[in-house]
Every structure is written in C-alpha cells, then in structure tokens.
Write a protein that holds these residues in place. Structure first.
Motif, PDB file in Angstrom:
ATOM      1  N   LYS A 112      14.567 -32.373  41.285  1.00 18.11           N
ATOM      2  CA  LYS A 112      15.878 -33.012  41.361  1.00 18.11           C
ATOM      3  C   LYS A 112      16.311 -33.511  39.984  1.00 18.11           C
ATOM      4  O   LYS A 112      17.481 -33.387  39.594  1.00 18.11           O
ATOM      5  CB  LYS A 112      15.847 -34.183  42.349  1.00 18.11           C
ATOM      6  N   LEU A 113      15.362 -34.085  39.241  1.00 18.89           N
ATOM      7  CA  LEU A 113      15.661 -34.595  37.903  1.00 18.89           C
ATOM      8  C   LEU A 113      15.960 -33.460  36.933  1.00 18.89           C
ATOM      9  O   LEU A 113      16.804 -33.600  36.045  1.00 18.89           O
ATOM     10  CB  LEU A 113      14.487 -35.439  37.394  1.00 18.89           C
ATOM     11  N   VAL A 114      15.261 -32.344  37.113  1.00 17.59           N
ATOM     12  CA  VAL A 114      15.539 -31.167  36.284  1.00 17.59           C
ATOM     13  C   VAL A 114      16.952 -30.668  36.569  1.00 17.59           C
ATOM     14  O   VAL A 114      17.724 -30.362  35.641  1.00 17.59           O
ATOM     15  CB  VAL A 114      14.515 -30.041  36.566  1.00 17.59           C
ATOM     16  N   LYS A 115      17.315 -30.599  37.836  1.00 19.45           N
ATOM     17  CA  LYS A 115      18.647 -30.147  38.225  1.00 19.45           C
ATOM     18  C   LYS A 115      19.728 -31.076  37.694  1.00 19.45           C
ATOM     19  O   LYS A 115      20.833 -30.636  37.347  1.00 19.45           O
ATOM     20  CB  LYS A 115      18.738 -30.044  39.748  1.00 19.45           C
ATOM     21  N   ALA A 116      19.392 -32.372  37.588  1.00 15.75           N
ATOM     22  CA  ALA A 116      20.356 -33.354  37.074  1.00 15.75           C
ATOM     23  C   ALA A 116      20.437 -33.343  35.553  1.00 15.75           C
ATOM     24  O   ALA A 116      21.245 -34.079  34.967  1.00 15.75           O
ATOM     25  CB  ALA A 116      19.976 -34.755  37.556  1.00 15.75           C
ATOM     26  N   GLY A 117      19.618 -32.530  34.900  1.00 16.08           N
ATOM     27  CA  GLY A 117      19.660 -32.436  33.446  1.00 16.08           C
ATOM     28  C   GLY A 117      18.962 -33.571  32.736  1.00 16.08           C
ATOM     29  O   GLY A 117      19.223 -33.823  31.554  1.00 16.08           O
ATOM     30  N   LEU A 118      18.040 -34.263  33.444  1.00 13.84           N
ATOM     31  CA  LEU A 118      17.359 -35.410  32.857  1.00 13.84           C
ATOM     32  C   LEU A 118      15.918 -35.105  32.452  1.00 13.84           C
ATOM     33  O   LEU A 118      15.335 -35.835  31.646  1.00 13.84           O
ATOM     34  CB  LEU A 118      17.381 -36.590  33.835  1.00 13.84           C
ATOM     35  N   VAL A 119      15.346 -34.067  33.008  1.00 12.32           N
ATOM     36  CA  VAL A 119      13.962 -33.704  32.717  1.00 12.32           C
ATOM     37  C   VAL A 119      13.883 -32.213  32.414  1.00 12.32           C
ATOM     38  O   VAL A 119      14.574 -31.406  33.038  1.00 12.32           O
ATOM     39  CB  VAL A 119      13.029 -34.045  33.908  1.00 12.32           C
ATOM     40  N   ALA A 120      13.048 -31.865  31.451  1.00 11.89           N
ATOM     41  CA  ALA A 120      12.820 -30.459  31.110  1.00 11.89           C
ATOM     42  C   ALA A 120      11.358 -30.128  31.327  1.00 11.89           C
ATOM     43  O   ALA A 120      10.476 -30.977  31.137  1.00 11.89           O
ATOM     44  CB  ALA A 120      13.212 -30.186  29.658  1.00 11.89           C
ATOM     45  N   LYS A 121      11.106 -28.897  31.762  1.00  2.13           N
ATOM     46  CA  LYS A 121       9.737 -28.413  31.938  1.00  2.13           C
ATOM     47  C   LYS A 121       9.375 -27.521  30.760  1.00  2.13           C
ATOM     48  O   LYS A 121      10.091 -26.575  30.458  1.00  2.13           O
ATOM     49  CB  LYS A 121       9.603 -27.638  33.250  1.00  2.13           C
ATOM     50  N   VAL A 122       8.257 -27.835  30.115  1.00  4.83           N
ATOM     51  CA  VAL A 122       7.803 -27.067  28.960  1.00  4.83           C
ATOM     52  C   VAL A 122       6.412 -26.531  29.253  1.00  4.83           C
ATOM     53  O   VAL A 122       5.549 -27.252  29.756  1.00  4.83           O
ATOM     54  CB  VAL A 122       7.766 -27.953  27.693  1.00  4.83           C
ATOM     55  N   THR A 123       6.184 -25.270  28.960  1.00  7.16           N
ATOM     56  CA  THR A 123       4.873 -24.671  29.195  1.00  7.16           C
ATOM     57  C   THR A 123       3.811 -25.367  28.355  1.00  7.16           C
ATOM     58  O   THR A 123       4.000 -25.590  27.161  1.00  7.16           O
ATOM     59  CB  THR A 123       4.892 -23.166  28.859  1.00  7.16           C
ATOM     60  N   ASN A 124       2.720 -25.707  28.988  1.00  8.96           N
ATOM     61  CA  ASN A 124       1.611 -26.362  28.299  1.00  8.96           C
ATOM     62  C   ASN A 124       0.913 -25.329  27.409  1.00  8.96           C
ATOM     63  O   ASN A 124       0.373 -24.340  27.913  1.00  8.96           O
ATOM     64  CB  ASN A 124       0.620 -26.926  29.323  1.00  8.96           C
ATOM     65  N   PRO A 125       0.912 -25.528  26.095  1.00 11.55           N
ATOM     66  CA  PRO A 125       0.305 -24.538  25.196  1.00 11.55           C
ATOM     67  C   PRO A 125      -1.196 -24.372  25.404  1.00 11.55           C
ATOM     68  O   PRO A 125      -1.764 -23.336  25.066  1.00 11.55           O
ATOM     69  CB  PRO A 125       0.616 -25.097  23.799  1.00 11.55           C
ATOM     70  N   GLU A 126      -1.844 -25.382  25.981  1.00 10.28           N
ATOM     71  CA  GLU A 126      -3.285 -25.309  26.210  1.00 10.28           C
ATOM     72  C   GLU A 126      -3.623 -24.626  27.531  1.00 10.28           C
ATOM     73  O   GLU A 126      -4.757 -24.187  27.736  1.00 10.28           O
ATOM     74  CB  GLU A 126      -3.882 -26.716  26.183  1.00 10.28           C
ATOM     75  N   ASP A 127      -2.648 -24.563  28.434  1.00 11.50           N
ATOM     76  CA  ASP A 127      -2.856 -23.911  29.723  1.00 11.50           C
ATOM     77  C   ASP A 127      -1.493 -23.437  30.217  1.00 11.50           C
ATOM     78  O   ASP A 127      -0.729 -24.203  30.786  1.00 11.50           O
ATOM     79  CB  ASP A 127      -3.479 -24.882  30.736  1.00 11.50           C
TER      80      ASP A 127
END
Length: 198
Positions: A112-127
């Motif tokens: 919901k927060l991602v859809k609201a433009g408040l949170v971004a998901k970033v791929t974890n470089p270690e996994d």
C-alpha cells in the motif's frame, strides 16, 4: 430518636460490611507474590487498567499522526519503522520482527505504501531474492515536516528521567515477550477448559 431514623444507618453499615466481606473473599486474579501487596491484587489491577489507558491513548496519538499523512495508524508506524531501519536490514522480515507483526501482514501494508509513492523496493545486492525497503523523497519530506508535531507530543507523552526511560525500555522488552507467552497460555487453557466440559 425514632427507630425509623436508625434503619438507613444500619442498612448502610450492613451493605459496607457485606462489600468488605466480598472484597476479602473474592479470588485473586494473580498468584505471584511479587505482584501482590499485603495479599491483595488491587495494585496489580490498577496497573493493568493504567496500561490499558496508556495503550489506548498512544494508539490514538499514532492514528492522529497517520491521518496527518493521509495514512492509517498502522501504515504510519510501518513507515516510521522503515525510516529508522532503512540504513540497516530494512526488509519485510526485519520490519515484521521489529513491530511484532506477521510477514504476510507487513507485505500487504508495504505494498500500500509503495502504491502511495512513499516506499520503494530495492533489490538486496547480497541476496537478489530479497528486497530492501527505503523511503522515497516524498515520504522523507512528509516525515521531516511531521517532526514539528511529533517531537513536542512525544516529549509530553513520556515525561521520564533518563534512568526511568532506560528502565521502561527494559521492562517493555520483557513484557512483549511474556505477553506473547501469555497469549499462547490463554488459548491453551481455554481449549483445555472446553475439553473438560466436553
């Protein structure tokens, strides 16, 4: 003095005696000696009621903070947790552990927060199978602006000395663990009672 004028006094005395007797014979709601004062659980009951009152108020404050950002109280709390954990391991599991929620619930709320433009998901470089959660610039701007209200409210909410603050933190961490155990126990005992009745 007429006999009729004495009846209320006698009745009141009898009522008080009965109430006192009831208090003395009522079963205790706790058995640990450390939680009893002079054999009474009255202080324990008062503590529980104070905790309930404080919990209700802190929940209400959280919800009001959330509404200032057009969020629910829960979404606001998750957003704040991401803000404080994003420089470390701010993944779904870390947030769930931090807030004592299930991973599935956090996943739903984060989306919901991602859809609201408040949170971004970033791929974890270690996994690369996992993602890290970060605030968007918009979320950071909104939270920075909110501190003008948060700070004085939180100062008012916790009028504690440094020693009291540290002690409260230690006590609350202990109570969170014991409350989980108590939840499992009440479910177990309730089930046992049903089995006994059956």
């Amino acid at each position: 003095m007429p006999a009729s004028t004495k009846r209320p006094t006698t009745g009141t005395a009898t009522t008080k005696a009965g109430a006192s007797s009831a208090r003395k014979t009522s079963k205790l709601t706790v058995s640990r000696p450390e939680l009893l004062v002079d054999g009474s659980d009255a202080a324990f009951r008062a503590l529980v009621h104070d905790l309930l009152a404080f919990s209700a108020r802190i929940q209400d404050i959280r919800n009001k903070f959330g509404r200032l950002l057009d969020l629910s109280g829960t979404s606001y709390t998750i957003l704040m947790s991401i803000a404080h954990l994003q420089h470390g391991e701010a993944g779904i599991n870390a947030i769930a552990d931090h807030l004592h929620f299930s991973g599935a619930f956090i996943t739903t709320e984060v989306n919901k927060l991602v859809k609201a433009g408040l949170v971004a998901k970033v791929t974890n470089p270690e996994d690369r199978r996992r993602v890290r959660l970060t605030l968007t610039p918009e979320a950071r701007t909104q939270l920075d602006a909110l501190t003008g209200i948060q700070s004085p409210v939180n100062d008012m909410l916790f009028p504690l000395s440094a020693e009291e603050f540290q002690m409260l933190g230690q006590i609350m961490s202990k109570l969170v663990v014991s409350s989980d155990q108590a939840l499992h126990l009440v479910d177990y005992l309730a089930l046992q009672a049903k089995v006994a009745e059956g």
